[in-house]
Write a protein that holds these residues in place. Sequence first.
Motif, PDB file in Angstrom:
ATOM      1  N   ASN A  69      -3.826   5.074  -3.081  1.00 13.19           N
ATOM      2  CA  ASN A  69      -5.093   5.794  -2.924  1.00 13.19           C
ATOM      3  C   ASN A  69      -5.012   7.194  -3.524  1.00 13.19           C
TER       4      ASN A  69
ATOM      5  N   GLU B 110      -2.960   5.622  11.045  1.00 14.54           N
ATOM      6  CA  GLU B 110      -3.427   4.430  10.305  1.00 14.54           C
ATOM      7  C   GLU B 110      -3.252   3.169  11.151  1.00 14.54           C
TER       8      GLU B 110
ATOM      9  N   HIS C 235       0.131  10.792  10.084  1.00 14.18           N
ATOM     10  CA  HIS C 235      -0.713   9.986   9.193  1.00 14.18           C
ATOM     11  C   HIS C 235      -0.556   8.469   9.389  1.00 14.18           C
ATOM     12  N   HIS C 236       0.663   7.978   9.293  1.00 14.63           N
ATOM     13  CA  HIS C 236       0.823   6.522   9.391  1.00 14.63           C
ATOM     14  C   HIS C 236       0.634   6.004  10.820  1.00 14.63           C
TER      15      HIS C 236
ATOM     16  N   CYS D 270      -7.213   6.042   4.408  1.00 15.18           N
ATOM     17  CA  CYS D 270      -6.200   5.038   4.026  1.00 15.18           C
ATOM     18  C   CYS D 270      -6.429   3.707   4.730  1.00 15.18           C
TER      19      CYS D 270
ATOM     20  N   TYR E  49       0.853  -1.196   0.000  1.00 15.10           N
ATOM     21  CA  TYR E  49       0.000   0.000   0.000  1.00 15.10           C
ATOM     22  C   TYR E  49       0.885   1.241   0.000  1.00 15.10           C
TER      23      TYR E  49
HETATM   24 ZN    ZN Z   1      -2.210   7.300   3.503  1.00  9.19          ZN
END
Ligand code: ZN
Length: 473
Positions: free
Chosen positions: A69, A246, A242-243, A217, A29
């Motif tokens: 994405n 996630e 962000h990660h 995501c 991803y």
């Molecule tokens: Zn992302």
Amino acid sequence: MALRFFNTYSREIEEFEPGDLSGRPIRMYTCGPTVYSRAHIGNFRAYIFEDLLQRHLELRGYKVHRVMNITDVEDKTIRGAREAGIPLQKFTEQFKEAFFEDAHTLRIKRADEYPAATDQRYIDRMIEMISALISKGLAYQADDKSVYFRINKFPDYGKLAHFDLTQLQSTGRVKHDEYDKEHIGDFALWKAWDEADGDVKWASPWGPGRPGWHIECSAMSMALLGDQIDIHCGGVDNIFPHHEAEIAQSEGVTGKTFVRYWLHCAHLLVDGQKMAKSLGNFYTVPDVLAKGYTGRELRYALLRVHYRVPLNFTWEGMNEARESLGRIDEWLARLKQIATNGNAQHPTPNAQRPTAAFEEALDDDLNISAALGFLFESIRQTNRAMDQKEMDAASASAWLDWWKRINTLLDLEADTDVAIPHEVEQLAQQREKARREKNWKRSDELRERISALGWEVRDTKDGPKLTRGAGTA
Ligand SMILES: [Zn+2]
């Protein structure tokens, strides 16, 4: 030699062990563009790194299923559409198209899927995940009607970024719109609609609103690749929040490890500075093409530095890229000629043969700098052998086969489908005549005329060679 990658999560080089792959590909991803403006060359550096990674895995015999994405709803896209006075979808569509056009120019292999966040089937998935997080006590709806992730209930929060949460706490609640949250670090999963959002809204159990960027995501990755994925990539600026978010969302829902290997690409600098519109050093792919460079040259310039090292983009570097590609082109042309005709007047039995060094350098955390170093050393040595007429046809063929294999990774060969126009050919002949007569002024004038037609003439040991030059992609 086994593949090894630097895993951001462990901060260590780890052997790549994807486990049982019978009946399934590597699940990869990669965070894609936010389509509120044209992506800049720094974004494309990360996409080219991901491209190289996928191609190397494939060269090593793995099958890869890659998802990238498209973030087409978040604060910046909504603001952009509002300012442009057009619907969100119409606003983002132009940048989506631009992204695919630029990716094509840079020869980036297409991902298997490009899910868009506004697709109702993923919005449904996001709502499902948020509901699950609420029921587990990992999320809550605040007074402002938005839903937030409760980071205090997820002990691993901060582990990817190696971030100390107490630091986050000590900063206190500063912004007005942060007052509704329990903790300053809690991030939005669902943002309640407000007037500035216009008609951008979806129905949800928490009222009308839109998803937060991070949940997009997690939901698309889970929908297309399952609960657990092998490799997740992005730029270093994606690591936090962000990660990190996630991981919290996906693992909060499934209770399983979300990602096995986290790989992040370092920044791109321009003339040693961070790229910023305010500094006038902000470039898109068309900006670079407008300066007379080709997509192939830009691909090389963005590819040639190891992904964990910051890449300093300069125009001098673009000229070096052009020169390096010219060396490769000339070398291939010579090899092709010798593979057909042979030139071995003094064939040496121990003439240098291709080795696995290029590929092995890439096994080592995708060390492209070392791999290219090996390529150019090979070019230097084989050119010398050809100069001394020591290269036989079989050796030349072996080198061409080797190139064909490594070029499945590099994708740097010149376009061959373009015939040299008659006019360009004639100008090149006139220039050669001028050169023989040592009429340098005329020779330079002719070179410029050839260049104005989008071609470049290079003087090689085997005579002048024409390649597509300035202004062509
Ligand atoms: Zn992302």
